[in-house]
Design an enzyme around this catalytic site. Structure first.
Site, PDB file in Angstrom:
ATOM      1  N   GLY A 148       0.612  -1.102  -0.073  1.00  0.00           N
ATOM      2  CA  GLY A 148      -0.075   0.168   0.138  1.00  0.00           C
ATOM      3  C   GLY A 148       0.864   1.317  -0.093  1.00  0.00           C
ATOM      4  O   GLY A 148       1.871   1.160   0.544  1.00  0.00           O
ATOM      5  N   CYS A 149       0.421   2.374  -0.719  1.00  0.00           N
ATOM      6  CA  CYS A 149       1.365   3.520  -0.711  1.00  0.00           C
ATOM      7  C   CYS A 149       1.373   4.241   0.749  1.00  0.00           C
ATOM      8  O   CYS A 149       2.641   4.587   1.057  1.00  0.00           O
ATOM      9  CB  CYS A 149       0.656   4.499  -1.744  1.00  0.00           C
ATOM     10  SG  CYS A 149      -1.288   4.912  -1.422  1.00  0.00           S
TER      11      CYS A 149
END
Length: 342
Positions: A148-149
């Protein structure tokens, strides 16, 4: 000969970012693009900023002949990727940009995403895609799960500190600001310009954000014992970028020295001089991460700030970095573009 690449889900933001980056990659060629809702359309119609490129038209996934593909990027929504990847040739290397294979424990996946994992047999073979910490495993992987960013930003700030034991593991606070492109391209009322601009808001607060599953998994693995962090993300009215303010109990000079030593040879990680803090404007459109450390006025406390571009280093750039390793290419190939400024 260039490696032949397929991008599944090319009509979304991360799909378009993959196309933008691969367009100047010296060893990759895009041979197939899928976008089920926009099948039959040219990429120039979907993303006019790509009209200068000679790209294949968007098609449905089942129309792609994967026998001539060297690697596939899967930029599909969460829960969709599992079923799609399960039906791809088992010898085809895949980099998945969704959340579907990030959590090693399928029970944890069900906890955070609210549904049973649809491909548990594939999960056991998936390698977590935080490149700088899983480089060797990624080189030999068939399936890599992109992070996930938000999870990437927090981990770059914290993993070396946790591994070195230089901070208190029970008082970590991550306050994160993210650009709106992280929410995807689907139409959502709260993301309309009139409702998003000129303000900011916390979301998924109180320990409900799904990226906490990644923090729990990775920080616990790094520490060798359970580590739970306090994490609150905020949505900012900007297109790209993540800024994570990470508050830790630890000697500031030691915190800075630990990060600087760990990332000294990393091509995309830049630790600023002590006391200098980074800005999202300095990494926009790039695969670089900037980190800064400053001492708090309270002795023994430090602030670490990490910035990255959520669509590039937080997703598509990271995916290409991992694909380079999987294909035996130079890790930095196609990714050394300077940030866009102003």
């Amino acid at each position: 000969m260039k490696k032949k690449i397929a991008i599944l889900g090319a009509s979304g933001y991360t799909g378009a970012e993959l196309v933008r980056l691969i367009a100047t990659h010296p060893h990759m060629q895009i041979v197939a693009l899928s976008g089920d809702r926009k099948a039959g359309m040219a990429m120039a119609e979907v993303f006019p900023f790509l009209r200068h490129l000679n790209l294949p038209a968007l098609v449905r996934i089942e129309e792609i002949d994967f026998s001539h593909v060297d690697l596939a990027f899967c930029a599909l929504p969460h829960a969709t990727s599992q079923a799609v990847i399960a039906n791809l040739p088992r010898d085809l290397p895949v980099v998945d940009l969704s959340a579907d294979f990030r959590l090693r424990d399928v029970a944890e996946y069900q906890k955070w995403y609210g549904k049973p994992h649809a491909a548990p047999d594939l999960q056991k073979d998936a390698v977590y895609g935080l490149t700088e910490f899983y480089r060797d495993e990624i080189r030999t992987a068939r399936l890599v799960a992109g992070t996930g960013c938000n999870a990437a930003a927090g981990q770059y700030a914290l993993r070396p500190l946790i591994e070195a034991g230089v901070i208190d593991l029970d008082s970590i606070l991550i306050d994160l600001k993210a650009g709106v492109s992280g929410a995807g391209r689907s139409l959502k009322e709260n993301l309309l310009h009139a409702e998003l601009s000129e303000g900011t808001m916390a979301y998924a607060a109180g320990g409900t954000h799904r990226h906490l599953g990644e923090f729990d998994q990775e920080f616990t693995r790094a520490a060798g014992r359970p580590v739970l962090v306090q994490f609150t993300p905020h949505l900012l009215p900007m297109n790209r970028g993540i800024l994570a303010s990470v508050y830790v109990n630890g000697e500031p000079a030691q915190v800075h020295a630990t990060l600087a030593a760990r990332y000294a040879l990393e091509p995309f990680l830049e630790v600023l001089p002590m006391g200098l803090l980074p800005s999202t404007r300095d990494i926009r459109g790039s695969n670089f991460v900037h980190l800064g450390v400053i001492a708090d006025r309270i002795p023994g406390r430090a602030l670490v700030i990490a910035v990255l571009d959520n669509l590039c280093k937080g997703s598509s750039g990271q995916a290409i970095q991992n694909a380079n390793l999987m294909l035996g290419l130079e890790e930095t190939a196609g990714l050394m573009l300077a940030p866009v400024f102003p």
